[in-house]
Design a protein around this motif. Structure first.
Motif, PDB file in Angstrom:
ATOM      1  N   GLN A   1       2.742   0.283  13.925  1.00 47.06           N
ATOM      2  CA  GLN A   1       3.323  -0.799  12.868  1.00 47.06           C
ATOM      3  C   GLN A   1       2.406  -1.969  12.757  1.00 47.06           C
TER       4      GLN A   1
ATOM      5  N   PRO B   1      -0.942  -6.796   5.052  1.00 43.81           N
ATOM      6  CA  PRO B   1      -0.949  -5.288   5.030  1.00 43.81           C
ATOM      7  C   PRO B   1      -1.422  -4.667   3.640  1.00 43.81           C
TER       8      PRO B   1
ATOM      9  N   ALA C   1      -0.464  -1.386  11.132  1.00 43.62           N
ATOM     10  CA  ALA C   1      -0.503  -1.627   9.392  1.00 43.62           C
ATOM     11  C   ALA C   1      -0.048  -2.917   8.885  1.00 43.62           C
ATOM     12  N   GLY C   2       0.443  -4.072   9.873  1.00 42.44           N
ATOM     13  CA  GLY C   2       0.594  -5.044   9.625  1.00 42.44           C
ATOM     14  C   GLY C   2       2.137  -5.601   9.271  1.00 42.44           C
ATOM     15  N   SER C   3       3.172  -4.401   9.984  1.00 38.94           N
ATOM     16  CA  SER C   3       4.437  -5.244   9.952  1.00 38.94           C
ATOM     17  C   SER C   3       4.758  -6.467  10.517  1.00 38.94           C
TER      18      SER C   3
ATOM     19  N   LEU D   1      -0.507   4.469   6.852  1.00 38.64           N
ATOM     20  CA  LEU D   1       0.563   4.840   7.967  1.00 38.64           C
ATOM     21  C   LEU D   1       1.610   5.799   7.065  1.00 38.64           C
TER      22      LEU D   1
END
Lengths: 252, 481
Positions: free
Chosen positions: A47, A74, A50-52, A84
């Motif tokens: 996560q 993201p 992915a840039g959460s 992702l």
């Protein structure tokens, strides 16, 4: 060449530290697997990559194809080829799956300088992929993931992986909740995407998905750190013996 | 969650592209509302006596009425003496001759994307352009005249077709219907008049474009559309106004009459200035719209895309008098910043086997407040009548609000009314999912909103569906954190 390089990555959720210094390198064309007990930080890792915004990077560096990944939004990470497959794909009521898929494919194709797909391109390509994934054509007409079974949601993730053709695919427990046939279809969908330029980072609890794939490296994540790395045999050993022996060995 | 809402606040910014002012000399009445003003207005318009008396009677009725406050909207008292009730571009000569029209006006409509020269106009669309209190141009009149269709400013219809006006004006919305309808009946200035004769299918899409330009002016347009037996007509109105700090009043009345086997489709794209991000300025849009399916098998359909106005108070309704008549209401209403939208419909079933459909999509963002207010009445004579209602609300951000006030009254046991409602929210998870797939936050919001509104967008005339979709995207730009 390493496609992904993670150095001393520390990540927290609020005040709670989850990852405590991850070092990991994934070369182009390789498939790496993250295993480990519940709560060890596996999902946090993918996560974060992915840039959460739910996760905060406290220190460390991540380079993706030589670029500082953590400085990107993201969608910019997606444009550069990071994908992702979510553990819990979200439902978007009212938004048709076909429209969604075509929009994301074209958003990504545009940033890569590729011609956009018109409705006909999309239809012919997605139909073929849908068949490959053993999905019913009407899943294109339904709202994104709405009313999909657990297995359909996971297949829909791999469908997107296949349409978007990323350079790095992060797969978060894509095998959980799949029956044996679905597992085989999903594994084939992943396996046939492998090539010398595409890398994979899989999060899984089970050997059974790996039986269908040929992973290059297995890493065991425990308490926010990678405690052991090895080849495919390590996964088979874990399947047999669990994690306790490894964790005890660590403490010794 | 708190960072999410903070982003939201800072991101709620938008350019209102229709917000410019046209610098043109205008003849404007001084502010104030009394019988002398109404007589002067009627004289300028060279109206027959019956019209002047009708206005004065409405005004006297209005003076005895009280401003309604049952809607969700909260606002300071309106000073009705503070508005000017008539404003017209000075240079205007005879209506309808495009050659004589002030180039600044042409330019204004050009900038708004409404070319008035017929060669440049949208194919198949006739336009009536209303600038403040007067109609400045009506296109394609000859083409329409050949088909026998009358499409002209209502002030002209009052002079040229007094019998039609006398027979139908106020027959659906009587002057005393409500406070704002009474005010409109007293002071209405212009608007469109349409008459489609028996058996005629109107060869063009008709459309009126309303523009408020002058400051401190109220716009009170009045539209009357009559589809005679077996006639068919499709009509679209669009509305914009400059950005001004003070609130402006827009109180319109629209009446539709569908005789036996006639069909009227009425679409609105309302983009009045909504006020700024602090809730200052914007149009008060207090509108009464009602259609009567007077003949058997007649059909009236309302479609609205409401993105503008500081306050919207509007319930396009259908009175289903004829047997087997059909009423429809399809609505998309957006409330963002501090906009307040109280909108919905009434479906009054009187005839046998009458059917109605209500499909309402409300979108609230920022501090926006959206309310659906609806009434479905199955009268005692409405044998086996049927209504289907669906109200969906979409919330963007944590300060937005949505309410639904449906009322169903059934006086005939064989009639059926179905009601479904949903409320959903664009979540941080949905946005992250879309962004992970390569969409920006705004693209993701636009996509989700358009998905949410799709059923209604499909009901718009094709030429305008694309525009409406763009308008929705622009309207919600930056509305999500």
């Amino acid at each position: 060449m390493n496609l992904l390089e993670i150095a001393n990555l520390h990540v927290s959720v609020g005040d709670r530290p989850i990852l405590r210094g991850i070092d990991l390198e994934v070369p182009s064309g390789e498939m790496h697997v993250i295993m480990g007990p519940n709560g060890s930080g596996k999902s946090t890792l993918v996560q974060t990559l992915a840039g959460s915004e739910a996760y905060t990077v406290q220190q460390g560096q991540v380079r993706f194809a030589g670029e500082n990944l953590l400085g990107l939004k993201p969608e910019e990470r997606a444009h550069r080829g990071l994908f992702l497959a979510f553990q819990y794909p979200v439902e978007i009521p009212g938004l048709g799956n076909a429209l969604f898929l075509r929009t994301i494919v074209n958003a990504v194709r545009k940033t890569r300088g590729l011609p956009e797909w018109d409705a006909l391109d999309f239809l012919s390509r997605s139909r073929a992929e849908l068949e490959q994934m053993g999905m019913k054509p009407e899943l294109l007409e339904r709202a994104v993931n709405q009313g999909f079974s657990g297995g359909e949601k996971k297949r829909n993730e791999i469908l997107q992986l296949r349409l978007l053709e990323p350079r790095l695919a992060l797969l978060d427990e894509t095998d959980s909740g799949l029956d044996i046939d679905a597992l085989r279809t999903v594994a084939q969908g992943i396996e046939s995407m492998r090539d010398a330029h595409r890398s994979f980072l899989l999060v899984t609890h089970y050997q059974r998905l790996l039986d269908h794939l040929r992973p290059d490296r297995i890493h065991v994540l425990a308490n926010g750190q990678i405690v052991q790395s090895g080849d495919a045999d390590l996964a088979r050993m874990l399947e047999k013996r669990g994690y306790d022996w490894l964790l005890q060995e660590q403490r010794a | 969650m708190s960072t999410e809402s903070q982003n939201l606040e800072s991101l709620i910014q938008r350019n209102y592209t229709a917000g410019f002012v046209t610098d043109i000399e205008q003849e404007t009445f001084p502010p104030g509302l009394d019988e002398t003003m109404i007589q002067r207005l009627s004289a300028i318009k060279q109206e027959p006596d019956f019209m002047k008396e009708w206005r004065l009677a409405a005004f006297r009725g209005w003076q005895r009425m009280k401003e309604p406050h049952w809607s969700i909207a909260r606002y300071d008292p309106i000073d009705y003496q503070g508005f000017s009730y008539y404003s017209s571009p000075k240079s205007r000569s005879s209506v309808g001759s495009l050659e004589d029209i002030d180039p600044k006006l042409l330019e204004t409509y050009e900038k708004l994307g409404i070319p008035l020269h017929e060669r440049a106009a949208l194919a198949g669309v006739a336009v009536d352009a209303v600038f403040d209190s007067v109609s400045v141009a009506t296109t394609f009149r000859e083409t329409l005249a050949k088909a026998g269709v009358v499409f002209c400013p209502i002030s002209e219809a009052i002079r040229n077709y007094p019998e039609l006006v006398r027979a139908y004006l106020g027959s659906v919305v009587p002057p005393g219907d409500n406070f704002f309808a009474a005010l409109n009946s007293a002071v209405f200035t212009d608007g469109s008049f349409v008459y489609v004769p028996k058996g005629v299918r109107c060869p063009l899409e008709l459309s009126t474009y309303f523009r408020i330009n002058a400051a401190k002016t109220g716009q009170f347009e009045r539209t009357l559309i009559i589809a005679d037996e077996g006639a068919t007509v499709s009509y679209l109105e669009g509305c914009t106004a400059p950005m001004r700090d003070e609130n402006q009043l827009h109180a319109a009345v629209v009446e539709l009459v569908a005789l036996k086997d006639a069909e009227i489709r009425y679409a609105t794209v309302q983009n009045w200035y909504p006020g700024n991000e602090r809730g200052e300025g914007g149009i008060y849009n207090f509108v009464t719209k009602r259609g009567e399916c007077r003949g058997d098998r007649s059909h009236i359909s309302w479609v609205q895309v409401e993105t503008g106005s500081a306050i919207t108070w509007k319930y396009p309704s259908c009175v289903l008098r004829g047997d087997d008549s059909v009423g429809e209401f399809y609505s998309i209403a957006v409330a963002r910043n501090y906009q307040q939208a109280d909108t919905g419909t009434k479906m009054i079933h009187l005839g046998r086997r009458t059917r109605s459909t209500i499909l309402s999509k409300g979108i609230s963002a920022g501090h926006g407040h959206n309310a659906y207010r609806g009434l479905v009445r199955m009268g005692s004579t409405a044998q086996t009548a049927h209504n289907y209602t669906q109200c969906d609300s979409l919330l963007i951000g944590s300060a937005a609000r949505a309410d639904t006030f449906p009322v169903i009254e059934v006086e005939n046991a064989s009639a059926r009314a179905e009601h479904e409602a949903t409320t959903s929210k664009i979540s941080a998870d949905q946005l992250f999912y879309c962004r992970q797939r390569g969409l920006t936050e705004e693209e993701a919001t636009g996509l989700i909103v358009n998905g949410f509104c799709r059923d209604v967008l499909l009901k718009l005339p094709l030429e305008f569906a694309v525009e409406a979709q763009k308008l929705l995207s622009v309207t919600l730009e930056g509305a999500v954190g």
